[in-house]
Scaffold this motif. Structure first.
Motif, PDB file in Angstrom:
ATOM      1  N   TRP A  36       0.833  -1.210   0.000  1.00 52.92           N
ATOM      2  CA  TRP A  36       0.000   0.000   0.000  1.00 52.92           C
ATOM      3  C   TRP A  36       0.865   1.257   0.000  1.00 52.92           C
ATOM      4  O   TRP A  36       0.629   2.180  -0.775  1.00 52.92           O
ATOM      5  N   ILE A  37       1.864   1.272   0.877  1.00 54.57           N
ATOM      6  CA  ILE A  37       2.706   2.462   0.999  1.00 54.57           C
ATOM      7  C   ILE A  37       3.495   2.709  -0.281  1.00 54.57           C
ATOM      8  O   ILE A  37       3.589   3.849  -0.753  1.00 54.57           O
ATOM      9  N   LEU A  38       4.063   1.650  -0.860  1.00 55.44           N
ATOM     10  CA  LEU A  38       4.821   1.821  -2.100  1.00 55.44           C
ATOM     11  C   LEU A  38       3.929   2.287  -3.249  1.00 55.44           C
ATOM     12  O   LEU A  38       4.345   3.115  -4.064  1.00 55.44           O
ATOM     13  N   GLY A  39       2.709   1.764  -3.320  1.00 53.27           N
ATOM     14  CA  GLY A  39       1.790   2.190  -4.369  1.00 53.27           C
ATOM     15  C   GLY A  39       1.425   3.660  -4.245  1.00 53.27           C
ATOM     16  O   GLY A  39       1.435   4.404  -5.242  1.00 53.27           O
ATOM     17  N   ILE A  40       1.128   4.095  -3.041  1.00 49.03           N
ATOM     18  CA  ILE A  40       0.780   5.502  -2.822  1.00 49.03           C
ATOM     19  C   ILE A  40       1.995   6.390  -3.081  1.00 49.03           C
ATOM     20  O   ILE A  40       1.887   7.450  -3.702  1.00 49.03           O
ATOM     21  N   ALA A  41       3.169   5.947  -2.621  1.00 49.43           N
ATOM     22  CA  ALA A  41       4.384   6.734  -2.832  1.00 49.43           C
ATOM     23  C   ALA A  41       4.730   6.826  -4.319  1.00 49.43           C
ATOM     24  O   ALA A  41       5.156   7.880  -4.799  1.00 49.43           O
ATOM     25  N   TRP A  42       4.537   5.736  -5.048  1.00 47.46           N
ATOM     26  CA  TRP A  42       4.830   5.738  -6.484  1.00 47.46           C
ATOM     27  C   TRP A  42       3.974   6.778  -7.202  1.00 47.46           C
ATOM     28  O   TRP A  42       4.472   7.564  -8.022  1.00 47.46           O
ATOM     29  N   ILE A  43       2.693   6.786  -6.888  1.00 43.23           N
ATOM     30  CA  ILE A  43       1.783   7.753  -7.535  1.00 43.23           C
ATOM     31  C   ILE A  43       2.120   9.173  -7.097  1.00 43.23           C
ATOM     32  O   ILE A  43       2.128  10.096  -7.920  1.00 43.23           O
TER      33      ILE A  43
END
Length: 81
Positions: A36-43
């Motif tokens: 979740w954190i990596l996905g939000i950070a990527w965006i």
């Protein structure tokens, strides 16, 4: 005289099965939250710096990658007990 309506035998009740408690693997929760954190950070990084090296070449595919990571975390959350 009419016959009585009392049962002669007791109703069968199956024996109780012992329920086992299912436990999640230890790696599931950290992987779920990390996804979740990596996905939000990527965006977020894509929106803040769209021309960053590596991100600029992907264009709008960055959104698919970020949302893919978030969806992967949601799928893992369905397996968590």
């Amino acid at each position: 005289m009419p016959k009585s309506k009392i049962r002669k035998k007791a109703v069968y009740t199956p024996p109780q099965k012992a329920q086992t408690v299912k436990v999640s693997p230890r790696w599931l929760a950290p992987l779920m939250v990390t996804s979740w954190i990596l996905g939000i950070a990527w965006i977020a990084v894509y929106y803040i710096a769209p021309n960053a090296p590596g991100l600029g070449a992907l264009g709008n595919w960055n959104l698919l990658i970020g949302f893919g990571m978030i969806i992967f975390g949601v799928i893992l959350s369905t397996r968590w007990r």
